[in-house]
Design a protein around this motif. Structure first.
Motif, PDB file in Angstrom:
ATOM      1  N   LEU A  85       0.819  -1.210   0.000  1.00  0.00           N
ATOM      2  CA  LEU A  85       0.000   0.000   0.000  1.00  0.00           C
ATOM      3  C   LEU A  85       0.858   1.268   0.000  1.00  0.00           C
ATOM      4  N   GLU A  86       2.129   1.095   0.377  1.00  0.00           N
ATOM      5  CA  GLU A  86       3.030   2.251   0.482  1.00  0.00           C
ATOM      6  C   GLU A  86       2.403   3.320   1.378  1.00  0.00           C
ATOM      7  N   LEU A  87       1.950   2.822   2.543  1.00  0.00           N
ATOM      8  CA  LEU A  87       1.297   3.694   3.517  1.00  0.00           C
ATOM      9  C   LEU A  87       2.253   3.910   4.685  1.00  0.00           C
ATOM     10  N   PRO A  88       3.047   4.967   4.668  1.00  0.00           N
ATOM     11  CA  PRO A  88       4.031   5.190   5.732  1.00  0.00           C
ATOM     12  C   PRO A  88       3.355   5.415   7.084  1.00  0.00           C
ATOM     13  N   VAL A  89       4.082   5.097   8.141  1.00  0.00           N
ATOM     14  CA  VAL A  89       3.516   5.206   9.474  1.00  0.00           C
ATOM     15  C   VAL A  89       3.125   6.647   9.802  1.00  0.00           C
ATOM     16  N   THR A  90       3.733   7.601   9.133  1.00  0.00           N
ATOM     17  CA  THR A  90       3.384   9.008   9.380  1.00  0.00           C
ATOM     18  C   THR A  90       1.960   9.307   8.931  1.00  0.00           C
ATOM     19  N   ASP A  91       1.407   8.458   8.030  1.00  0.00           N
ATOM     20  CA  ASP A  91       0.040   8.643   7.560  1.00  0.00           C
ATOM     21  C   ASP A  91      -0.973   7.860   8.396  1.00  0.00           C
ATOM     22  N   ILE A  97      -2.942   3.243  15.635  1.00  0.00           N
ATOM     23  CA  ILE A  97      -1.771   2.840  16.419  1.00  0.00           C
ATOM     24  C   ILE A  97      -2.191   2.396  17.819  1.00  0.00           C
ATOM     25  N   ASP A  98      -3.129   3.150  18.418  1.00  0.00           N
ATOM     26  CA  ASP A  98      -3.639   2.770  19.742  1.00  0.00           C
ATOM     27  C   ASP A  98      -4.204   1.360  19.718  1.00  0.00           C
ATOM     28  N   ILE A 103      -4.163  -4.419  20.916  1.00  0.00           N
ATOM     29  CA  ILE A 103      -4.417  -5.793  20.479  1.00  0.00           C
ATOM     30  C   ILE A 103      -3.167  -6.650  20.622  1.00  0.00           C
ATOM     31  N   SER A 104      -2.035  -6.126  20.201  1.00  0.00           N
ATOM     32  CA  SER A 104      -0.816  -6.936  20.176  1.00  0.00           C
ATOM     33  C   SER A 104      -0.390  -7.372  21.573  1.00  0.00           C
ATOM     34  N   VAL A 105      -0.541  -6.489  22.563  1.00  0.00           N
ATOM     35  CA  VAL A 105      -0.116  -6.885  23.904  1.00  0.00           C
ATOM     36  C   VAL A 105      -1.039  -7.974  24.449  1.00  0.00           C
ATOM     37  N   LYS A 106      -2.310  -7.939  24.076  1.00  0.00           N
ATOM     38  CA  LYS A 106      -3.243  -8.983  24.516  1.00  0.00           C
ATOM     39  C   LYS A 106      -2.948 -10.301  23.804  1.00  0.00           C
ATOM     40  N   LEU A 107      -2.539 -10.219  22.552  1.00  0.00           N
ATOM     41  CA  LEU A 107      -2.173 -11.439  21.840  1.00  0.00           C
ATOM     42  C   LEU A 107      -0.921 -12.073  22.440  1.00  0.00           C
ATOM     43  N   LEU A 108       0.008 -11.250  22.854  1.00  0.00           N
ATOM     44  CA  LEU A 108       1.202 -11.779  23.512  1.00  0.00           C
ATOM     45  C   LEU A 108       0.822 -12.461  24.821  1.00  0.00           C
ATOM     46  N   LEU A 327       6.855  -1.247  14.273  1.00  0.00           N
ATOM     47  CA  LEU A 327       6.056  -0.036  14.367  1.00  0.00           C
ATOM     48  C   LEU A 327       6.718   0.980  15.295  1.00  0.00           C
ATOM     49  N   LEU A 328       7.258   0.499  16.390  1.00  0.00           N
ATOM     50  CA  LEU A 328       7.941   1.406  17.319  1.00  0.00           C
ATOM     51  C   LEU A 328       9.156   2.049  16.652  1.00  0.00           C
ATOM     52  N   CYS A 329       9.897   1.266  15.880  1.00  0.00           N
ATOM     53  CA  CYS A 329      11.071   1.821  15.184  1.00  0.00           C
ATOM     54  C   CYS A 329      10.642   2.887  14.174  1.00  0.00           C
ATOM     55  N   ASN A 330       9.554   2.610  13.447  1.00  0.00           N
ATOM     56  CA  ASN A 330       9.058   3.579  12.478  1.00  0.00           C
ATOM     57  C   ASN A 330       8.558   4.851  13.157  1.00  0.00           C
ATOM     58  N   LEU A 331       7.925   4.683  14.309  1.00  0.00           N
ATOM     59  CA  LEU A 331       7.438   5.850  15.049  1.00  0.00           C
ATOM     60  C   LEU A 331       8.608   6.705  15.534  1.00  0.00           C
ATOM     61  N   ARG A 332       9.653   6.039  16.000  1.00  0.00           N
ATOM     62  CA  ARG A 332      10.835   6.786  16.462  1.00  0.00           C
ATOM     63  C   ARG A 332      11.502   7.506  15.293  1.00  0.00           C
TER      64      ARG A 332
END
Length: 351
Positions: A85-91, A97-98, A103-108, A327-332
């Motif tokens: 999709l070429e959808l950068p995290v800035t978009d 993100i919330d 969801i991911s922490v509950k899946l872990l 995702l965290l790396c992209n956000l940083r």
């Protein structure tokens, strides 16, 4: 499970999850529509393959292994779609993100519970090995030890795993997350949200089935209603109906487990136990030898199945964890991380 780097992120309610498909706002280009259709057709095919022709295969460890593998492939597929999709995290909308982090922490958390139960069940293999070793001697003294080991095995596998006490609340939160955020003026965002809906439905289904199987309770089984306008809706409804009905029928039959290989070993144990209760009669020797052979085969099949499934659950855990890291790396990198705790690398889970 706790993560100091993950601040509390409540679930949001966004109303009709398919409001985003309305004719208002951005329309999908042929390329975006092709990407979405390809993703959903692949998901539909996975759902059809997951629906066994023989209902007796439901909740065999082989079937569960395939279910977890399908889940891994689907989560990997959504990563590929995001790249296409070429959808950068800035978009990305902050609400997306919330939801993703929540969801991911509950899946872990739920993966850790699954791994814990698989390990616990496999510990019973040692008791079965003791039984088989002592049965080779055919002495009354050894039979006493065999009975003790069989009693210990039955007690061990029928005990409850406390990690599943909060499983239903986690599943309920995952169901709540099925509601999609309203997407405005972003055709790519609409594609991502619709694809994510399919990923989350499959995730909730597999986790629900696993939780019911491992906890020994049908209360962890969920029935989801999905809009019949979705390409994969019929395949999902057929799968959910067949699997959930079979599991509920099995539980209503009074069995302590719906795991096929575990139930098979338990049936052999029930047949074997009376033979060694008061010593063997001459006519029972051959029957005993046959039961011992069946137990050896069943125990090995059970142990191997648990090992394979544990590895597949670990693969899924790592996929979810790596997705959070990415995702965290992209956000940083984009400077979107304002919370210093959120910007910390995610490590191994704290149990």
């Amino acid at each position: 499970m706790s993560r100091p780097q993950d601040p509390h992120r409540p679930f949001f309610s966004f109303g009709n999850p398919f409001r985003m498909i309305s004719p208002k706002g951005s329309q999908l280009s042929p390329r975006l529509l092709s990407l979405l259709n390809a993703f959903e057709e692949t998901l539909a095919e996975r759902l059809r393959k997951l629906n066994p022709k023989d209902k007796n295969d439901i909740l065999s460890l082989t079937w569960m292994n395939y279910a977890m593998d399908s889940l891994c492939e689907t989560h990997t597929g959504i990563k590929t779609l995001i790249t296409d999709l070429e959808l950068p995290v800035t978009d990305w909308d902050e609400k997306w993100i919330d939801i993703y982090f929540d969801i991911s922490v509950k899946l872990l958390d739920i993966c850790i519970a699954f791994s814990s139960e698989l390990s616990r069940l496999n510990q019973g293999h040692l008791l079965l090995q003791c039984v088989l070793h002592n049965l080779e001697s055919n002495t009354s003294k050894k039979f006493v030890q065999v009975r003790s080991s069989l009693d210990s095995w039955r007690k061990h596998i029928s005990s409850k795993n406390l990690r599943f006490q909060n499983c239903r609340s986690i599943l309920d939160n995952l169901v709540e997350s099925l509601n999609l955020p309203k997407v405005k003026n972003s055709a790519k965002g609409k594609v991502l949200m619709q694809a994510m809906y399919g990923v989350k439905v499959l995730t909730v289904f597999v986790c629900s089935v696993f939780a019911a199987a491992f906890s020994g309770s049908s209360k962890n089984l969920l029935d989801l209603d999905v809009p019949n306008t979705i390409l994969w809706a019929q395949a999902y409804c057929n799968l959910q109906t067949n699997v959930n009905v079979k599991i509920r029928e099995t539980f209503s039959g009074g069995k302590f487990t719906v795991l096929k290989e575990l139930d098979a070993v338990d049936s052999i144990v029930k047949k074997l136990y009376p033979m060694i209760q008061d010593g063997l009669k001459p006519v029972e020797v051959e029957a005993l030898q046959n039961s011992v052979s069946d137990l050896r085969t069943g125990a090995e099949r059970l142990s191997q199945g648990l090992d394979f499934l544990a590895k597949e659950v670990d693969v899924f855990f790592k996929i979810v964890l790596s997705g959070r890291d990415a995702l965290l790396c992209n956000l940083r990198a984009s400077g979107a991380v304002t919370d210093p705790m959120l910007g910390t690398n995610v490590g191994e889970p704290t149990v």
